[in-house]
Design an enzyme around this catalytic site. Structure first.
Site, PDB file in Angstrom:
ATOM      1  N   MET A  44      50.458  93.570   1.514  1.00 45.54           N
ATOM      2  CA  MET A  44      49.735  94.669   2.171  1.00 45.54           C
ATOM      3  C   MET A  44      50.574  95.068   3.375  1.00 45.54           C
ATOM      4  SD  MET A  44      45.966  93.051   1.593  1.00 45.54           S
ATOM      5  CE  MET A  44      46.688  91.442   1.262  1.00 45.54           C
ATOM      6  N   GLY A  48      42.484  93.971   3.877  1.00 45.68           N
ATOM      7  CA  GLY A  48      42.648  93.603   5.287  1.00 45.68           C
ATOM      8  C   GLY A  48      41.893  92.346   5.686  1.00 45.68           C
ATOM      9  N   PHE A  49      40.755  92.127   5.054  1.00 49.96           N
ATOM     10  CA  PHE A  49      39.922  91.005   5.486  1.00 49.96           C
ATOM     11  C   PHE A  49      39.227  90.352   4.295  1.00 49.96           C
ATOM     12  CE2 PHE A  49      40.189  94.109   8.869  1.00 49.96           C
ATOM     13  CZ  PHE A  49      40.662  93.326   9.921  1.00 49.96           C
ATOM     14  N   GLY A  50      39.011  89.051   4.400  1.00 47.12           N
ATOM     15  CA  GLY A  50      38.196  88.350   3.422  1.00 47.12           C
ATOM     16  C   GLY A  50      36.720  88.549   3.732  1.00 47.12           C
ATOM     17  N   GLY A  51      35.879  88.159   2.813  1.00 51.03           N
ATOM     18  CA  GLY A  51      34.444  88.131   3.068  1.00 51.03           C
ATOM     19  C   GLY A  51      33.741  89.472   3.079  1.00 51.03           C
ATOM     20  N   HIS A  96      50.584  89.117  -2.728  1.00 57.68           N
ATOM     21  CA  HIS A  96      49.991  90.444  -2.561  1.00 57.68           C
ATOM     22  C   HIS A  96      50.476  91.022  -1.231  1.00 57.68           C
ATOM     23  CE1 HIS A  96      45.939  92.831  -2.003  1.00 57.68           C
ATOM     24  NE2 HIS A  96      46.979  93.628  -2.167  1.00 57.68           N
ATOM     25  N   GLY A 142      38.462  84.530  -2.340  1.00 62.39           N
ATOM     26  CA  GLY A 142      38.740  83.795  -1.115  1.00 62.39           C
ATOM     27  C   GLY A 142      37.520  83.034  -0.667  1.00 62.39           C
ATOM     28  N   SER A 143      36.591  83.753  -0.033  1.00 67.54           N
ATOM     29  CA  SER A 143      35.424  83.064   0.529  1.00 67.54           C
ATOM     30  C   SER A 143      34.599  82.348  -0.531  1.00 67.54           C
ATOM     31  CB  SER A 143      34.571  84.033   1.347  1.00 67.54           C
ATOM     32  OG  SER A 143      34.622  85.322   0.820  1.00 67.54           O
ATOM     33  N   SER A 188      42.364  82.929  -2.965  1.00 72.37           N
ATOM     34  CA  SER A 188      43.187  83.524  -1.910  1.00 72.37           C
ATOM     35  C   SER A 188      43.223  82.590  -0.715  1.00 72.37           C
ATOM     36  CB  SER A 188      42.594  84.860  -1.468  1.00 72.37           C
ATOM     37  OG  SER A 188      43.167  85.216  -0.215  1.00 72.37           O
ATOM     38  N   MET A 238      41.644  96.823  -6.091  1.00 74.33           N
ATOM     39  CA  MET A 238      40.995  96.356  -4.862  1.00 74.33           C
ATOM     40  C   MET A 238      39.509  96.728  -4.917  1.00 74.33           C
ATOM     41  SD  MET A 238      43.358  94.818  -3.188  1.00 74.33           S
ATOM     42  CE  MET A 238      42.233  94.355  -1.869  1.00 74.33           C
TER      43      MET A 238
HETATM   44  C1  DX5 Z   1      41.757  91.384   1.100  1.00 74.63           C
HETATM   45  C2  DX5 Z   1      42.606  90.358   0.372  1.00 74.63           C
HETATM   46  C3  DX5 Z   1      41.829  89.482  -0.536  1.00 74.63           C
HETATM   47  C4  DX5 Z   1      40.801  88.656   0.148  1.00 74.63           C
HETATM   48  C5  DX5 Z   1      39.684  88.392  -0.772  1.00 74.63           C
HETATM   49  O1  DX5 Z   1      42.565  92.242   1.781  1.00 74.63           O
HETATM   50  O2  DX5 Z   1      43.603  90.999  -0.401  1.00 74.63           O
HETATM   51  O3  DX5 Z   1      42.667  88.681  -1.343  1.00 74.63           O
HETATM   52  O4  DX5 Z   1      41.289  87.464   0.644  1.00 74.63           O
HETATM   53  O5  DX5 Z   1      38.710  87.724  -0.057  1.00 74.63           O
HETATM   54  P1  DX5 Z   1      37.201  87.585  -0.532  1.00 74.63           P
HETATM   55  O6  DX5 Z   1      37.242  86.905  -1.879  1.00 74.63           O
HETATM   56  O7  DX5 Z   1      36.598  86.750   0.522  1.00 74.63           O
HETATM   57  O8  DX5 Z   1      36.645  88.965  -0.639  1.00 74.63           O
HETATM   58 ZN    ZN Z   2      44.796  89.904  -2.009  1.00 79.81          ZN
END
Ligand code: DX5
Ligand code: ZN
Length: 230
Positions: A72, A146-149, A70, A199-200, A12, A141
């Site tokens: 959102m 909303g957020f990574g990590g 994706h 992502g992370s 991501s 999900m």
């Molecule tokens: C969250 C995003 C994810 C996110 C995943 O809302 O849809 O794609 O970037 O990030 P990680 O892998 O860091 O949980």
């Molecule tokens: Zn995503």
């Protein structure tokens, strides 16, 4: 896009350098990414804002493989054409984003993209029973979007198992989004997922100037997902 159930790693770009998306996409593909996952957030459906179709169109020439968008956002339907024109191969919308998810799936397919439907952690698998004959991907999900990590929500593994049974022989990908790393990847792969967004856990430790850690991170997620029976 051909269909198969082999494990695909989809980094991501939410965790990439936002000033350098083109080079980041090229770097992750060179380091073994199968798909590029693009997180579009509107500050309304989710409490964060990223970018829109213009950014997707700008990064498209830097992606050789699948651009997995994706959404959102709510509403979704007025923007589908713009994301399809930006070159999205897969467009995923949330079942929670509006009252007419069936129409949204029809619109995505009508625009020439593969149609994905995403489920938030609180939404049961049964919500999409009547969409299974029209979708190409189900995104589970494993964090609140909303957020990574964020931390992987373990209750979702059972949902993946249920969806895999519901899908049967249909050519539908099961994608996992949120908290995927080498410890959680085998849980969802074993339950039937084939597309792992991370992502992370992919971007950690690397950069465009030093992309080798991206490759090592992708390999360790893939190896964990493919080699362990849990
Ligand atoms: C969250 C995003 C994810 C996110 C995943 O809302 O849809 O794609 O970037 O990030 P990680 O892998 O860091 O949980
Ligand atoms: Zn995503």
């Amino acid at each position: 896009m051909t269909f198969d159930r082999s494990i695909k790693i989809a980094p991501s770009i939410l965790s990439a350098d936002f000033a350098n998306f083109g080079a980041e996409c090229e770097a992750i593909e060179a380091q073994g990414a199968d798909w590029v996952h693009v997180d579009v957030m509107d500050g309304h459906f989710v409490p964060n804002i990223t970018f829109g179709p213009a950014t997707c169109a700008a990064i498209r020439p830097h992606i050789k493989g699948v651009m997995d968008v994706h959404l959102m956002i709510a509403p979704v339907d007025p923007y589908i054409e713009a994301f399809a024109n930006a070159g999205a191969d897969v467009i995923t919308a949330h079942v929670e984003a509006g009252p007419h998810i069936h129409r949204t799936m029809q619109a995505i397919k009508g625009a020439g993209a593969k149609a994905g439907v995403a489920l938030n952690p609180a939404t049961p698998a049964s919500e999409i029973e009547y969409l299974l004959d029209m979708v190409d991907l189900v995104c589970v999900m494993t964090v609140n979007p909303g957020f990574g990590g964020q931390k992987f929500i373990h209750s979702q593994v059972e949902k993946v198992r249920q969806l895999r049974a519901m899908i049967g022989d249909r050519p539908i990908h099961i994608e996992i989004d949120g908290g995927v790393d080498p410890t959680t990847a085998p849980l969802v792969a074993n339950a039937g997922a084939d597309v792992l967004v991370a992502g992370s856990a992919v971007f950690r430790g690397g950069s465009v100037l030093d992309p080798a850690p991206y490759g090592a991170n992708i390999r360790s997620i893939r190896e964990a997902a493919t080699s362990i029976e849990v």
